[in-house]
Design an enzyme around this catalytic site. Structure first.
Site, PDB file in Angstrom:
ATOM      1  N   TYR A  53      -0.832   6.138   8.283  1.00  9.93           N
ATOM      2  CA  TYR A  53       0.136   5.455   8.047  1.00  9.93           C
ATOM      3  C   TYR A  53       1.340   6.718   7.414  1.00  9.93           C
ATOM      4  CZ  TYR A  53      -2.970   2.261   5.440  1.00  9.93           C
ATOM      5  OH  TYR A  53      -4.014   1.083   5.159  1.00  9.93           O
ATOM      6  N   HIS A 128     -11.269   0.806  11.484  1.00 15.53           N
ATOM      7  CA  HIS A 128      -9.186   0.280  10.588  1.00 15.53           C
ATOM      8  C   HIS A 128      -9.328  -1.506  11.514  1.00 15.53           C
ATOM      9  CE1 HIS A 128      -5.518   1.424   9.156  1.00 15.53           C
ATOM     10  NE2 HIS A 128      -5.105   0.227   9.036  1.00 15.53           N
ATOM     11  N   SER A 208      -3.810  -5.436   0.880  1.00 12.28           N
ATOM     12  CA  SER A 208      -2.098  -6.347   0.620  1.00 12.28           C
ATOM     13  C   SER A 208      -3.047  -7.075  -1.523  1.00 12.28           C
ATOM     14  CB  SER A 208      -1.481  -7.531   1.005  1.00 12.28           C
ATOM     15  OG  SER A 208      -0.788  -6.039   2.303  1.00 12.28           O
ATOM     16  N   PRO A 209      -3.370  -7.011  -1.983  1.00 17.68           N
ATOM     17  CA  PRO A 209      -3.623  -7.519  -3.332  1.00 17.68           C
ATOM     18  C   PRO A 209      -2.106  -7.879  -3.813  1.00 17.68           C
ATOM     19  CG  PRO A 209      -3.742  -5.484  -3.838  1.00 17.68           C
ATOM     20  CD  PRO A 209      -3.821  -5.043  -1.928  1.00 17.68           C
ATOM     21  N   LEU A 210      -1.092  -7.505  -3.913  1.00 15.17           N
ATOM     22  CA  LEU A 210      -0.284  -8.581  -3.931  1.00 15.17           C
ATOM     23  C   LEU A 210       0.850  -9.087  -3.062  1.00 15.17           C
ATOM     24  CD1 LEU A 210       0.681  -5.166  -6.392  1.00 15.17           C
ATOM     25  CD2 LEU A 210      -0.530  -7.455  -7.214  1.00 15.17           C
ATOM     26  N   ALA A 216       6.048  -8.070  -3.296  1.00 19.68           N
ATOM     27  CA  ALA A 216       4.895  -8.540  -4.736  1.00 19.68           C
ATOM     28  C   ALA A 216       5.771  -9.001  -5.854  1.00 19.68           C
ATOM     29  CB  ALA A 216       4.712  -6.726  -5.618  1.00 19.68           C
TER      30      ALA A 216
HETATM   31  N1  NAP Z   1      -6.865  -1.758   6.337  1.00 20.48           N
HETATM   32  C1  NAP Z   1      -5.995  -2.723   6.684  1.00 20.48           C
HETATM   33  O1  NAP Z   1      -5.395  -3.171   7.756  1.00 20.48           O
HETATM   34  C2  NAP Z   1      -4.524  -2.204   5.559  1.00 20.48           C
HETATM   35  C3  NAP Z   1      -3.444  -3.249   5.889  1.00 20.48           C
HETATM   36  C4  NAP Z   1      -2.422  -3.080   5.072  1.00 20.48           C
HETATM   37  C5  NAP Z   1      -2.240  -2.147   3.697  1.00 20.48           C
HETATM   38  N2  NAP Z   1      -4.244  -2.013   3.205  1.00 20.48           N
HETATM   39  C6  NAP Z   1      -4.350  -0.679   2.364  1.00 20.48           C
HETATM   40  O2  NAP Z   1      -4.232  -1.498   1.461  1.00 20.48           O
HETATM   41  C7  NAP Z   1      -3.305  -0.807   0.028  1.00 20.48           C
HETATM   42  C8  NAP Z   1      -1.909  -2.539  -0.373  1.00 20.48           C
HETATM   43  O3  NAP Z   1      -1.371  -2.918   0.417  1.00 20.48           O
HETATM   44  P1  NAP Z   1      -0.140  -3.069   0.534  1.00 20.48           P
HETATM   45  O4  NAP Z   1       0.620  -1.418   0.444  1.00 20.48           O
HETATM   46  O5  NAP Z   1       1.142  -4.132   1.818  1.00 20.48           O
HETATM   47  O6  NAP Z   1       0.518  -4.199  -0.462  1.00 20.48           O
HETATM   48  P2  NAP Z   1       0.733  -4.355  -2.195  1.00 20.48           P
HETATM   49  O7  NAP Z   1      -0.495  -3.697  -2.428  1.00 20.48           O
HETATM   50  O8  NAP Z   1       0.294  -5.792  -2.134  1.00 20.48           O
HETATM   51  O9  NAP Z   1       2.025  -4.700  -2.544  1.00 20.48           O
HETATM   52  C9  NAP Z   1       2.249  -3.082  -2.482  1.00 20.48           C
HETATM   53  C10 NAP Z   1       4.048  -3.422  -2.624  1.00 20.48           C
HETATM   54  O10 NAP Z   1       3.496  -3.636  -4.569  1.00 20.48           O
HETATM   55  C11 NAP Z   1       4.368  -3.255  -5.219  1.00 20.48           C
HETATM   56  N3  NAP Z   1       3.809  -3.372  -6.994  1.00 20.48           N
HETATM   57  C12 NAP Z   1       2.991  -2.589  -6.563  1.00 20.48           C
HETATM   58  N4  NAP Z   1       2.012  -2.717  -7.670  1.00 20.48           N
HETATM   59  C13 NAP Z   1       3.018  -3.639  -8.523  1.00 20.48           C
HETATM   60  C14 NAP Z   1       3.083  -3.432  -9.880  1.00 20.48           C
HETATM   61  N5  NAP Z   1       1.818  -3.969 -11.072  1.00 20.48           N
HETATM   62  N6  NAP Z   1       4.201  -4.917  -9.997  1.00 20.48           N
HETATM   63  C15 NAP Z   1       5.504  -4.456  -9.288  1.00 20.48           C
HETATM   64  N7  NAP Z   1       5.094  -4.075  -8.376  1.00 20.48           N
HETATM   65  C16 NAP Z   1       4.422  -3.468  -7.992  1.00 20.48           C
HETATM   66  C17 NAP Z   1       4.609  -1.901  -4.862  1.00 20.48           C
HETATM   67  O11 NAP Z   1       6.177  -1.701  -5.213  1.00 20.48           O
HETATM   68  P3  NAP Z   1       6.562   0.189  -5.789  1.00 20.48           P
HETATM   69  O12 NAP Z   1       6.802   0.606  -3.590  1.00 20.48           O
HETATM   70  O13 NAP Z   1       8.114   0.207  -5.973  1.00 20.48           O
HETATM   71  O14 NAP Z   1       6.513   0.513  -6.195  1.00 20.48           O
HETATM   72  C18 NAP Z   1       4.050  -1.885  -3.329  1.00 20.48           C
HETATM   73  O15 NAP Z   1       4.945  -1.838  -3.296  1.00 20.48           O
HETATM   74  C19 NAP Z   1      -2.042  -0.706   1.396  1.00 20.48           C
HETATM   75  O16 NAP Z   1      -1.158   0.091   0.436  1.00 20.48           O
HETATM   76  C20 NAP Z   1      -2.894   0.726   2.152  1.00 20.48           C
HETATM   77  O17 NAP Z   1      -3.928   1.397   1.713  1.00 20.48           O
HETATM   78  C21 NAP Z   1      -5.036  -1.417   4.574  1.00 20.48           C
END
Ligand code: NAP
Length: 284
Positions: A53, A128, A208-210, A216
């Site tokens: 990251y 990963h 990426s739960p959202l 999101a």
């Molecule tokens: N293992 C893997 O291959 C892999 C791949 C991808 C991600 N990940 C992990 O999973 C985590 C989550 O996934 P992600 O960050 O890709 O996507 P995500 O959690 O689906 O979405 C993140 C976005 O949602 C917004 N958000 C969060 N909470 C919110 C709320 N309550 N209301 C409105 N908007 C909201 C945030 O906005 P703001 O930025 O404006 O706060 C952020 O930009 C990553 O951060 C990482 O740690 C792992």
């Protein structure tokens, strides 16, 4: 905050995903530290990160360093916080993601993460992503060695299918504690992995739960259903999404990414939101 478990370690039912604070579109450091502190103040005790990251080839581990700084400058108790990092991806530039699961690479990556996090052992180290050029047995074998050597306290995998999850658990001698796969309203194809984790008692961390960074607000085109339930409860659709996920199984621990204090504060309130069986069925 409601607690769930990764291995024997109790963690908050909602974790913080660190990726938005370190890749394309990342905020300045001051806002990121405030975001991580807001998570801790809200009772979050699981922070997900990865050495990959980062944005530029020369800032590998940007997110790990940020988390280490935020923990060091937090005035409260951080002894119950589990930092979960990963190895096996690289970002050589131009926004691309490449894979490297050679055992010698994973060993070196783990050493570098230990230094950046400033710890003697990494709380949870996750492989990963499977690398087509390296047998999965060899990659997970390297993780087992790190576990046996005490470099990592717990081992997890990410982006693994059911067969790989079973194989990883076998190679680790039954010590696989977590699986981190993509799972959201728009991305449901990892339900077999979620069910397997529930059966084996292994934590399932939806990534990426959202729907991912920048998505999101749309929740993968299913915003209508989530917005309706949200309206009825006077909460955000994102909270409804996370509550729906939490209701799937006690092994589920979502890690919504945030780059603003407001969003993580909003997300953690999902643990207080009880949805009726009818509402859950309508969201399914
Ligand atoms: N293992 C893997 O291959 C892999 C791949 C991808 C991600 N990940 C992990 O999973 C985590 C989550 O996934 P992600 O960050 O890709 O996507 P995500 O959690 O689906 O979405 C993140 C976005 O949602 C917004 N958000 C969060 N909470 C919110 C709320 N309550 N209301 C409105 N908007 C909201 C945030 O906005 P703001 O930025 O404006 O706060 C952020 O930009 C990553 O951060 C990482 O740690 C792992």
């Amino acid at each position: 905050m409601q607690q769930r478990r990764i291995g024997d370690f109790p963690v908050s039912a909602i974790g913080l995903g660190g990726m938005p604070m370190s890749i394309e579109g990342r905020p300045d450091e001051e806002r990121s530290i405030r975001t991580i502190h807001a998570a801790l103040e809200s009772g979050v005790t699981l922070i997900d990160t990865a050495d990959a990251y980062h944005l530029y080839p020369d800032d590998v581990g940007h997110n790990e360093t940020l988390i280490a700084q935020a923990l060091a400058s937090y005035p409260g108790d951080t002894s119950t916080v589990l930092v979960a990092t990963k190895g096996g991806h690289k970002r050589p530039g131009n926004g691309s993601w490449t894979r490297d699961s050679r055992p010698e690479y994973l060993r070196a990556a783990c050493e570098a993460s230990l230094k950046r996090l400033g710890v003697e052992a990494i709380g949870l180290y996750q492989h990963h992503r499977p690398d087509p050029n390296v047998p999965y047995e060899d990659a997970i074998g390297a993780i087992r060695e790190l576990l046996d050597a005490g470099k990592i306290r717990m081992a997890g995998v990410s982006n693994a299918n059911p067969e790989q999850i079973r194989l990883a658990n076998e190679i680790l001698g039954g010590r696989l504690v977590s699986v981190q796969n993509q799972f959201s309203p728009a991305f449901r194809s990892s339900e077999p992995e979620l069910r397997l984790c529930a059966e084996l008692g292994i934590a399932f961390l939806p990534w990426s739960p959202l729907g991912g960074i920048g998505n999101a607000d749309r929740l993968g085109g299913r915003a209508g259903a989530f917005a309706r339930v949200a309206g009825a409860h006077g909460v955000s659709p994102q909270q409804v999404c996370l509550a729906w996920m939490l209701a799937k199984s006690p092994v589920v621990i979502p890690i919504p990414g945030s780059s603003r204090p407001e969003t993580i504060r909003d997300s953690v309130r999902a643990v207080e939101l009880a949805l009726s069986p009818e509402e859950l069925a309508s969201l399914d």
